[in-house]
Structures are given as C-alpha cells and as structure tokens.
Design a protein around this motif. Structure first.
Motif, mmCIF file in Angstrom:
data_model
loop_
_atom_site.group_PDB
_atom_site.id
_atom_site.type_symbol
_atom_site.label_atom_id
_atom_site.label_comp_id
_atom_site.label_asym_id
_atom_site.label_seq_id
_atom_site.Cartn_x
_atom_site.Cartn_y
_atom_site.Cartn_z
ATOM 1 N N MET A 176 20.961 -91.327 2.633
ATOM 2 C CA MET A 176 21.981 -92.285 3.024
ATOM 3 C C MET A 176 22.064 -93.399 1.992
ATOM 4 N N LEU A 177 23.282 -93.672 1.523
ATOM 5 C CA LEU A 177 23.485 -94.704 0.517
ATOM 6 C C LEU A 177 24.457 -95.754 1.039
ATOM 7 N N GLY A 178 24.196 -96.999 0.684
ATOM 8 C CA GLY A 178 25.105 -98.078 1.021
ATOM 9 C C GLY A 178 26.166 -98.244 -0.060
ATOM 10 N N ILE A 179 27.207 -98.990 0.272
ATOM 11 C CA ILE A 179 28.312 -99.252 -0.657
ATOM 12 C C ILE A 179 28.529 -100.757 -0.733
ATOM 13 N N ILE B 238 28.817 -102.037 2.983
ATOM 14 C CA ILE B 238 28.719 -101.009 4.009
ATOM 15 C C ILE B 238 27.290 -100.486 4.006
ATOM 16 N N LYS B 239 26.667 -100.476 5.161
ATOM 17 C CA LYS B 239 25.255 -100.119 5.254
ATOM 18 C C LYS B 239 25.049 -98.609 5.122
ATOM 19 N N PRO B 240 23.874 -98.196 4.645
ATOM 20 C CA PRO B 240 23.569 -96.762 4.579
ATOM 21 C C PRO B 240 23.668 -96.111 5.968
ATOM 22 N N GLY B 241 24.368 -94.980 6.044
ATOM 23 C CA GLY B 241 24.495 -94.252 7.299
ATOM 24 C C GLY B 241 25.499 -94.833 8.274
ATOM 25 N N GLU B 242 26.219 -95.858 7.893
ATOM 26 C CA GLU B 242 27.160 -96.511 8.793
ATOM 27 C C GLU B 242 28.481 -95.744 8.862
ATOM 28 N N PHE B 243 29.087 -95.749 10.037
ATOM 29 C CA PHE B 243 30.446 -95.254 10.210
ATOM 30 C C PHE B 243 31.345 -96.483 10.190
ATOM 31 N N GLN C 263 39.757 -85.457 21.036
ATOM 32 C CA GLN C 263 38.662 -84.495 20.899
ATOM 33 C C GLN C 263 38.072 -84.533 19.489
ATOM 34 N N MET C 264 38.927 -84.575 18.477
ATOM 35 C CA MET C 264 38.450 -84.494 17.097
ATOM 36 C C MET C 264 37.727 -85.763 16.656
ATOM 37 N N ARG C 265 38.124 -86.907 17.167
ATOM 38 C CA ARG C 265 37.393 -88.117 16.753
ATOM 39 C C ARG C 265 35.976 -88.109 17.325
ATOM 40 N N ARG C 266 35.804 -87.503 18.510
ATOM 41 C CA ARG C 266 34.450 -87.363 19.045
ATOM 42 C C ARG C 266 33.634 -86.416 18.173
ATOM 43 N N GLU C 267 34.279 -85.323 17.758
ATOM 44 C CA GLU C 267 33.580 -84.350 16.910
ATOM 45 C C GLU C 267 33.244 -84.953 15.551
ATOM 46 N N LEU C 268 34.150 -85.768 15.019
ATOM 47 C CA LEU C 268 33.879 -86.443 13.748
ATOM 48 C C LEU C 268 32.632 -87.307 13.842
ATOM 49 N N LEU C 269 32.553 -88.090 14.905
ATOM 50 C CA LEU C 269 31.419 -88.991 15.074
ATOM 51 C C LEU C 269 30.124 -88.197 15.266
ATOM 52 N N THR C 270 30.187 -87.121 16.056
ATOM 53 C CA THR C 270 29.004 -86.283 16.259
ATOM 54 C C THR C 270 28.534 -85.683 14.943
ATOM 55 N N LEU C 271 29.473 -85.190 14.142
ATOM 56 C CA LEU C 271 29.138 -84.605 12.845
ATOM 57 C C LEU C 271 28.535 -85.651 11.921
ATOM 58 N N GLN C 272 29.128 -86.844 11.909
ATOM 59 C CA GLN C 272 28.609 -87.907 11.037
ATOM 60 C C GLN C 272 27.195 -88.301 11.413
ATOM 61 N N THR D 292 26.908 -91.825 5.142
ATOM 62 C CA THR D 292 27.686 -93.059 5.110
ATOM 63 C C THR D 292 29.156 -92.657 5.077
ATOM 64 N N THR D 293 29.930 -93.120 6.039
ATOM 65 C CA THR D 293 31.296 -92.636 6.230
ATOM 66 C C THR D 293 32.277 -93.792 6.332
ATOM 67 N N ILE D 294 33.411 -93.636 5.636
ATOM 68 C CA ILE D 294 34.502 -94.609 5.736
ATOM 69 C C ILE D 294 35.733 -93.880 6.260
ATOM 70 N N PHE D 295 36.304 -94.428 7.298
ATOM 71 C CA PHE D 295 37.410 -93.802 8.014
ATOM 72 C C PHE D 295 38.616 -94.727 7.940
ATOM 73 N N VAL D 296 39.696 -94.271 7.329
ATOM 74 C CA VAL D 296 40.922 -95.070 7.234
ATOM 75 C C VAL D 296 41.861 -94.686 8.366
ATOM 76 N N THR D 297 42.371 -95.682 9.078
ATOM 77 C CA THR D 297 43.306 -95.421 10.168
ATOM 78 C C THR D 297 44.170 -96.651 10.419
ATOM 79 N N HIS D 298 45.353 -96.414 10.975
ATOM 80 C CA HIS D 298 46.186 -97.518 11.455
ATOM 81 C C HIS D 298 46.099 -97.611 12.977
ATOM 82 N N ASP D 299 45.328 -96.692 13.576
ATOM 83 C CA ASP D 299 45.212 -96.594 15.034
ATOM 84 C C ASP D 299 43.959 -97.336 15.492
ATOM 85 N N GLN D 300 44.151 -98.445 16.175
ATOM 86 C CA GLN D 300 43.001 -99.267 16.581
ATOM 87 C C GLN D 300 42.097 -98.532 17.561
#
Length: 352
Positions: free
Chosen positions: A5-8, A30-35, A175-184, A190-198
C-alpha cells in the motif's frame, strides 16, 4: 494478489489548457490503502486531477508523489498505477480472457504466469466461468468487472477509477459500488474514485475532496463534510441545504441568529459572531401546527411523498425551506396552503 500500500502526496499542483486554468494550487495527501473520492460537478477538475496522477494529458506544475517518489515527469507505464475508464475500453475482438491478459503480454510476462494471474483476477471478480465470451456477449456490469480484472491483474500499487459506474442503471450501480469497495478492501489498494454522484462518494469513500473550479473546497470524511461544510458551495452540493441569510447577535449571554425578516433563532454555545448565513438540513427541522419558541411561521406550498419520508416546501420570511418528516402510517399530513411552524434543531446548524 495483494500489493504494497502506497500513499499519494500532491503539492501545489497547477494545470491549464492554454489560457484556461483547470487546476489551481491543489494540495492533497491520500493515505496508504485509503479509498478516496474526488467529488464535484462537471467541469470541476476532478477527472483532470485523476488523469494527472495517472500521467495522461499535459504535464502539470507541482509535485505528485506516489510512495514518496515524484512521478510528475514519468510516463503512465512507469507509475505502476491502474486506471478503469468510464467507457471500460475493452477490446471488442478479444475474449474476456484475452482482454485481461493483454497488459501482462505487453509486459512480457511468461505464459504460465499469465494464465495463473488471469485466472486469479477473473476469480476475484466472479467471471472465471465467462472467460471465453466476447465483450458484446456481456452485460454492462460484467463488462465493468472485466475492466477491473484487466486493471488489477497487472498488480498496480494505486487504483484509479474514472466514473466507472456512470454507464450502469441505478440498481446495478448500487450493487457494483458495494463490489468495488469489497474488492478494494480485499486487495488493500490505495484507490481514488472520481464521481459527480454524492451518494456513490458517501457510501464508498473513507475520505473525499470536493472540487469546484479546479480548487479543492474541502477534504474530510463524508459525514464531516455533510455535517460541517466549510462553505456554501459544499453545503449546497452535499445534499439538500436550507440557507437562511441574516446576522449572528449576542442576546442574554447566548448567540442568536436573526433572519433578514426579523425572526430569531438560538444558537449553540461556542458560535461566534462571524458569518451571515445559517445552514439547516431538512431532517433537522420539525414541522408542526402550533407556534413555539424559536419557531418560524410559514406556509406549505408543496408536498412530496417519498416513501420513507414526506418532503415539504415551506415559505417563511421570504425564504423557501425544505423540511423532511418521517412517514408513519396514519400520521397527519400538512396540505399545501396550511399555516405551519418550523422548529429548528440549531445544535446541528452551521453558521457560514
């Protein structure tokens, strides 16, 4: 398949397209391993910031450090980041297995290792049984899983997601956002997710940055930003916000907020005199038929039944105020045109 896990770290990042400034003075850790989520309206700079981390587009001014190493001058393939695009960008003439293996073949990975890693990646996203299908034989959700498998199979140290759910229907997005989080969480990336959906940002991210006009407006956990917005833009962008204009005054040793029409509301201890707006969320307002202390008189102009709650639009003192009331069977509703009184829970109010 778990990687280190690497930070940014991003320091004073600026980017312009010609004379148009797209990113201005971005500073972020952004912390190591953070979503982590980048949230903002169209044109806010969130996708440009993500692409700058990936190494796509013009070189920005400033520093981008991944695991302590400045990568701003490195090409994308030397940054060891994986990116999932909004369009998924699958090769239509390749099977699922071939799509996932493509990046490994480009990296000259031995054939036996490719087969093993592709099987692991497809198993991770639950598509091993569809390995021989073509992309046009898959649903949107399955195509998104292939794009994820193709990205994680190269074992990146940072995962970048550029609005990967926007092409899916509403129920599949949930459903897919739950799967994304589970996979991460399983990969520890360390994951960065871009969205306009709050809602997507709120339900997946550990922390998020709200952007507008290429400037970070606020950074924090979804709850912190919702409950304690730093400015009016964040307050309005994160959920429904009632914003009343007025002044903060001292009265009897306590702070009170006086609206422009003369109504007065008590404020919690510790609120200073700075600020001319008070932010009230709809669920922190009670609607009733009787007057009372700190109650604002108003008239119901609109009512919506939303299943679990009733949403009222009430005019009061020249302002339109949204009120959410929990729905219970047999509970009286307030009809449009009714005179009502709004009692505010100012313990949860924010003065800006």
């Amino acid at each position: 398949m778990k990687t280190e896990m690497l930070g940014i770290e991003i320091d004073d990042l600026h980017l312009a397209f010609g004379q148009t400034k797209v990113l201005t003075g971005v500073n972020l850790t952004i912390k190591p391993g953070e979503f982590f989520a980048f949230l903002g309206p169209s044109g806010s700079g969130k996708s440009t910031l993500l692409r700058s981390i990936a190494g796509f587009g013009p070189r920005p001014q400033g520093a981008i450090r991944i695991g302590g190493k400045d990568v701003v001058d490195l090409p994308p393939w030397k940054r060891n980041v994986g990116m999932v695009f909004q369009s998924y960008a699958l090769w239509p003439h390749m099977s699922v297995r071939e799509n996932v293996a493509f990046g490994l073949r480009e990296r000259k990975v031995p054939g036996a290792d490719i087969a093993r890693r592709v099987d692991e990646a497809l198993d991770l996203v639950g598509l091993k049984h569809l390995a021989d299908r073509m992309p046009n034989q898959l649903s949107g959700g399955q195509q998104q899983r292939v794009a994820l498998a193709r990205t994680v199979v190269i074992e990146p140290q940072v995962l970048l997601l550029d609005e990967p759910l926007s092409n899916l229907d509403a129920s599949l997005r949930v459903q897919m956002r739950r799967e994304l989080l589970t996979l991460q969480r399983k990969l520890g990336l360390t994951t960065i997710f871009v969205t306009h959906d709050q809602e997507e940002a709120n339900t997946t991210s550990d922390r998020m940055a709200v952007l507008d006009g290429g400037v970070i407006q606020q950074i924090g956990s979804p709850q912190d930003l919702y409950d304690r917005p730093a400015n009016l833009f964040v307050a309005r962008f994160l959920g429904t916000a009632n914003i009343l204009e007025g002044t903060v005054e001292a009265e009897g040793g306590r702070a009170r907020f006086r609206t422009k029409t003369g109504d007065s509301l008590s404020l919690p201890d510790g609120v200073g005199a700075a600020g001319k707006n008070i932010v009230l969320r709809p669920q922190n307002i009670t609607i009733q038929r009787e007057a009372g202390r700190d109650a604002l008189a108003g008239t119901v102009v609109h009512r919506e039944f939303l299943g679990g709650q009733i949403r009222y639009l009430v005019t009061s003192g020249g302002s339109e105020i949204v009120v959410d009331q929990s729905h219970r069977s047999g509970r009286d509703w307030f009809d449009p045109g009714a005179t009502v009184y709004l009692v505010t829970n100012t313990e949860n109010a924010v003065v800006l």
